[in-house]
Design a protein around this motif. Structure first.
Motif, PDB file in Angstrom:
ATOM      1  N   GLU A  19     -15.713  19.814  28.030  1.00 50.42           N
ATOM      2  CA  GLU A  19     -16.790  20.087  28.999  1.00 50.42           C
ATOM      3  C   GLU A  19     -17.582  21.315  28.586  1.00 50.42           C
ATOM      4  O   GLU A  19     -18.816  21.307  28.628  1.00 50.42           O
ATOM      5  CB  GLU A  19     -16.214  20.307  30.402  1.00 50.42           C
ATOM      6  N   GLN A  23     -19.564  18.036  26.053  1.00 54.26           N
ATOM      7  CA  GLN A  23     -19.130  16.687  25.709  1.00 54.26           C
ATOM      8  C   GLN A  23     -18.363  16.062  26.886  1.00 54.26           C
ATOM      9  O   GLN A  23     -17.155  15.842  26.809  1.00 54.26           O
ATOM     10  CB  GLN A  23     -18.262  16.722  24.460  1.00 54.26           C
ATOM     11  N   PRO A  24     -19.081  15.753  27.971  1.00 53.76           N
ATOM     12  CA  PRO A  24     -18.391  15.265  29.172  1.00 53.76           C
ATOM     13  C   PRO A  24     -17.685  13.928  28.996  1.00 53.76           C
ATOM     14  O   PRO A  24     -16.672  13.684  29.644  1.00 53.76           O
ATOM     15  CB  PRO A  24     -19.494  15.181  30.219  1.00 53.76           C
ATOM     16  N   SER A  25     -18.180  13.053  28.123  1.00 53.03           N
ATOM     17  CA  SER A  25     -17.500  11.767  27.956  1.00 53.03           C
ATOM     18  C   SER A  25     -16.131  11.963  27.295  1.00 53.03           C
ATOM     19  O   SER A  25     -15.158  11.308  27.667  1.00 53.03           O
ATOM     20  CB  SER A  25     -18.354  10.785  27.158  1.00 53.03           C
ATOM     21  N   THR A  54     -21.702  14.131  35.710  1.00 54.71           N
ATOM     22  CA  THR A  54     -22.676  14.655  34.741  1.00 54.71           C
ATOM     23  C   THR A  54     -23.112  13.622  33.710  1.00 54.71           C
ATOM     24  O   THR A  54     -23.907  13.935  32.836  1.00 54.71           O
ATOM     25  CB  THR A  54     -22.087  15.868  33.995  1.00 54.71           C
ATOM     26  N   ILE A  55     -22.602  12.409  33.824  1.00 63.04           N
ATOM     27  CA  ILE A  55     -22.871  11.392  32.807  1.00 63.04           C
ATOM     28  C   ILE A  55     -23.691  10.248  33.392  1.00 63.04           C
ATOM     29  O   ILE A  55     -23.427   9.790  34.496  1.00 63.04           O
ATOM     30  CB  ILE A  55     -21.544  10.822  32.252  1.00 63.04           C
ATOM     31  N   GLN A  56     -24.656   9.780  32.621  1.00 64.87           N
ATOM     32  CA  GLN A  56     -25.365   8.561  32.964  1.00 64.87           C
ATOM     33  C   GLN A  56     -24.665   7.433  32.205  1.00 64.87           C
ATOM     34  O   GLN A  56     -24.676   7.406  30.972  1.00 64.87           O
ATOM     35  CB  GLN A  56     -26.829   8.629  32.570  1.00 64.87           C
ATOM     36  N   PHE A  57     -24.030   6.548  32.923  1.00 67.52           N
ATOM     37  CA  PHE A  57     -23.251   5.484  32.296  1.00 67.52           C
ATOM     38  C   PHE A  57     -24.153   4.334  31.860  1.00 67.52           C
ATOM     39  O   PHE A  57     -24.808   3.706  32.663  1.00 67.52           O
ATOM     40  CB  PHE A  57     -22.188   4.954  33.266  1.00 67.52           C
ATOM     41  N   PRO A  60     -19.912   2.395  29.308  1.00 68.73           N
ATOM     42  CA  PRO A  60     -18.685   3.169  29.470  1.00 68.73           C
ATOM     43  C   PRO A  60     -17.539   2.668  28.606  1.00 68.73           C
ATOM     44  O   PRO A  60     -17.455   1.487  28.292  1.00 68.73           O
ATOM     45  CB  PRO A  60     -18.347   3.041  30.950  1.00 68.73           C
TER      46      PRO A  60
END
Length: 65
Positions: A19, A23-25, A54-57, A60
């Protein structure tokens, strides 16, 4: 499944490091691994939910579906 609290915390700390590096993913995958070790421990779920915000999926990871 037998695990140590240290192993659980290692996944959390690695996730937090991801994080911090933006790199949230990758962070989510580490938090997911923590939740798999102990699904009753809310810390992992809390971090997982926070990273997910924080992520736009668009595509996934299969484990996160």
């Amino acid at each position: 499944m037998t695990f140590s609290l240290e192993e659980y915390e290692e996944y959390i700390q690695i996730g937090r490091a991801f994080e911090a590096q933006g790199q949230p993913s990758h962070a989510m995958l580490m938090f997911y691994q923590a939740t798999q070790l102990d699904p009753h421990h809310l810390k992992g779920w809390s971090h997982l939910a926070s990273a997910a915000r924080t992520i736009q999926f668009t595509n996934p990871h299969v484990l996160l579906k």
